[in-house]
Design an enzyme around this catalytic site. Structure first.
Site: not given
Ligand SMILES: NC(=O)c1ccc[n+]([C@@H]2O[C@H](COP(=O)([O-])OP(=O)(O)OC[C@H]3O[C@@H](n4cnc5c(N)ncnc54)[C@H](O)[C@@H]3O)[C@@H](O)[C@H]2O)c1
Length: 279
Positions: A152, A165
């Protein structure tokens, strides 16, 4: 050599005879990747913690693909080994691994519990470590292999409300580069795809739970530099390229499939202002 027009098929990606394992292949981006690999001719093992993946593997078979489902937690060493074994038993080896399983619970420093932190690290990072460990010996036997990890852009930026995350995806980027260097001489390539903002069923449910309507989400998509949210297929196309022979000399790279958000936001505030919401 002359250019022969009208022979576009010469440039198609053919993965016939190759065996691929996709973690989290039962839904969302993982399923889009599994379907794209099957479409390109690979025999695909969908490994997922949810039994719903069984029906997805069956659907791929009904569409003429070769696919099987293995139930298990990619963050469990035993289950990772079992998924690899199932692929080897059914399809004779493993050529492709897509480490896709991941979760993205929201939370900053003060509202992330130690349990949530540990689970995010387990599923997003430990699973990749364990699946690579389970699969690479089989690739070494084959004398080749291609691994793609799902990362990501938050690996670099690290949004406050996606703390665990973002940190886990930072680890994914490091794991990618480290393993790419360590296994280049085994002819195993390791790359990373960073999807932009993909509205999977789960992501959509989370948006709705947060009171953000489908219209609100679509509007966010229109504000992105290339004018729309990304799809699972966008990420899958990047994976197809990276596992194909077109990418034979590419390893250790991170490919953003984010509709230009990262580059344009440097100049354009409207493109970056909604970045807090995505994964
Ligand atoms: N959706 C986005 O906008 C987006 C953006 C950037 C990166 N990503 C990354 O893409 C990957 C896929 O995300 P998604 O949005 O498709 O998620 P999703 O929740 O839609 O699907 C995830 C799949 O993984 C499975 N899974 C979850 N934990 C597992 C485990 N421990 N073992 C095996 N399977 C497990 C789930 O059952 C599900 O089938 C993740 O790594 C995510 O971080 C997603």
């Amino acid at each position: 050599m002359g250019i022969r027009r009208g022979e576009g098929m010469m440039l198609s990606i053919d993965l016939s005879g190759q065996s691929a394992v996709v973690t989290g292949g039962g839904a969302g981006i993982g399923y889009a990747i599994a379907a794209a690999l099957a479409e390109a001719g690979a025999a695909v093992t969908l490994a997922d913690i949810s039994p719903d993946g069984e029906a997805k593997a069956r659907h791929l078979q009904e569409q003429g693909g070769t696919a099987q489902f293995v139930l298990g937690d990619a963050a469990s060493e035993e289950d990772a080994l079992r998924a690899a074994e199932a692929a080897v038993n059914a399809y004779g080896g493993i050529d492709i691994l897509v480490n896709n399983a991941g979760i993205y619970p929201r939370g900053g420093l003060l509202d992330t519990t130690a349990e949530v932190w540990d689970r995010v690290m387990e599923i997003n990072l430990r699973s990749m470590f364990l699946c690579c460990k389970a699969v690479i010996p089989h690739m070494q036997q084959r004398g080749r292999g291609a691994i793609v990890n799902l990362g990501s852009s938050h690996a670099a930026v690290g949004l406050p409300e996606l703390l665990a995350y973002s940190v886990s995806k930072g680890g994914v980027a490091t794991l990618t580069r480290n393993l790419a260097g360590a296994h280049a001489r085994d002819r195993i390539r390791v790359n990373c795809v960073n999807p932009g903002w993909v509205l999977t069923e789960k992501e959509q449910a989370e948006r709705e739970a947060a009171g953000q309507s489908a219209d609100w989400v679509r509007e966010r998509g229109r504000a992105l530099p290339l004018g729309r949210l990304q799809t699972g297929r966008d990420a899958a196309n990047a994976v197809l390229f990276l596992v194909s022979s077109f990418a034979d000399q590419i390893t250790g790279q991170i490919l953003n499939v984010d509709g230009g958000k990262e580059v344009a936001s440097v100049f354009d505030d409207s493109a970056g202002s909604d970045s807090k919401e995505e994964t």
